[in-house]
Structure formats: structure tokens, C-alpha cells
Scaffold this active site. Structure first.
Site, short mmCIF file in Angstrom:
data_model
loop_
_atom_site.label_atom_id
_atom_site.label_comp_id
_atom_site.label_asym_id
_atom_site.label_seq_id
_atom_site.Cartn_x
_atom_site.Cartn_y
_atom_site.Cartn_z
N ARG A 38 0.78 -1.25 0.00
CA ARG A 38 0.00 0.00 0.00
C ARG A 38 0.81 1.29 0.00
O ARG A 38 0.24 2.37 0.08
CB ARG A 38 -1.00 0.04 1.15
CG ARG A 38 -2.00 -1.09 1.09
CD ARG A 38 -3.15 -0.95 2.00
NE ARG A 38 -2.88 -0.38 3.29
CZ ARG A 38 -3.81 0.09 4.10
NH1 ARG A 38 -5.06 0.07 3.75
NH2 ARG A 38 -3.48 0.58 5.27
N ASP A 39 2.13 1.25 -0.10
CA ASP A 39 2.93 2.47 -0.21
C ASP A 39 4.17 2.20 -1.06
O ASP A 39 5.28 2.58 -0.72
CB ASP A 39 3.33 2.99 1.18
CG ASP A 39 3.93 4.39 1.14
OD1 ASP A 39 3.62 5.14 0.19
OD2 ASP A 39 4.72 4.72 2.04
N PHE A 40 3.96 1.56 -2.19
CA PHE A 40 5.07 1.16 -3.06
C PHE A 40 5.55 2.35 -3.88
O PHE A 40 4.78 3.00 -4.58
CB PHE A 40 4.62 0.02 -3.99
CG PHE A 40 5.71 -0.45 -4.89
CD1 PHE A 40 6.82 -1.08 -4.38
CD2 PHE A 40 5.62 -0.27 -6.25
CE1 PHE A 40 7.84 -1.52 -5.21
CE2 PHE A 40 6.63 -0.72 -7.10
CZ PHE A 40 7.73 -1.34 -6.57
N ASN A 44 10.88 3.36 -1.23
CA ASN A 44 10.67 2.22 -0.35
C ASN A 44 11.31 0.94 -0.89
O ASN A 44 11.01 -0.15 -0.41
CB ASN A 44 9.18 2.00 -0.11
CG ASN A 44 8.59 3.08 0.76
OD1 ASN A 44 9.30 3.74 1.51
ND2 ASN A 44 7.30 3.29 0.65
#
Length: 64
Positions: A38-40, A44
Site C-alpha cells: 500500500r505504499d510502493f 521504499n
């Protein structure tokens, strides 16, 4: 990965293939345990000794 990409501007096709394969394997591992990142983003993805690793799992959601 974000810092390296800013410095190099682009990866060679071979570099991109290697990193993409590693990232896909990482997401496969997450999928096996029912996790969604959910935060690619490039910030990251960490590179250590040429190995891409998925980081910042703070927004990860487990399904089912």
C-alpha cells in the site's frame, strides 16, 4: 533505489531486469502471507550489495 535513480537518471535494461525480478519476488513473498504493501514507490525499495529489498511496511494490510 530512489537516490541511485536520481544519480543515474535511468537504469540499463539489464539492471532494470535484475531489480524488477527481485522486487517481483519480494511481492510474491508478501502475497504468500496475504499482505498488501500500500505504499510502493522507489523510496521504499532499498538496495544493499546489489539486492533490492522492499521496505517501509508501515501501511501494510493483511487480507483474510
Amino acid at each position: 533505489m530512489e537516490d541511485l535513480l536520481k544519480k543515474k537518471k535511468r537504469f540499463t535494461e539489464d539492471e532494470a531486469r535484475i531489480y524488477l525480478k527481485q522486487i517481483i519476488n519480494g511481492f510474491s513473498g508478501l502475497h504468500k502471507i496475504g499482505a498488501v504493501h500500500r505504499d510502493f514507490k522507489t523510496a521504499n525499495i532499498l538496495l544493499h550489495n546489489g539486492v533490492a529489498k522492499i521496505a517501509d511496511l508501515g501501511f501494510t494490510k493483511f487480507l483474510g
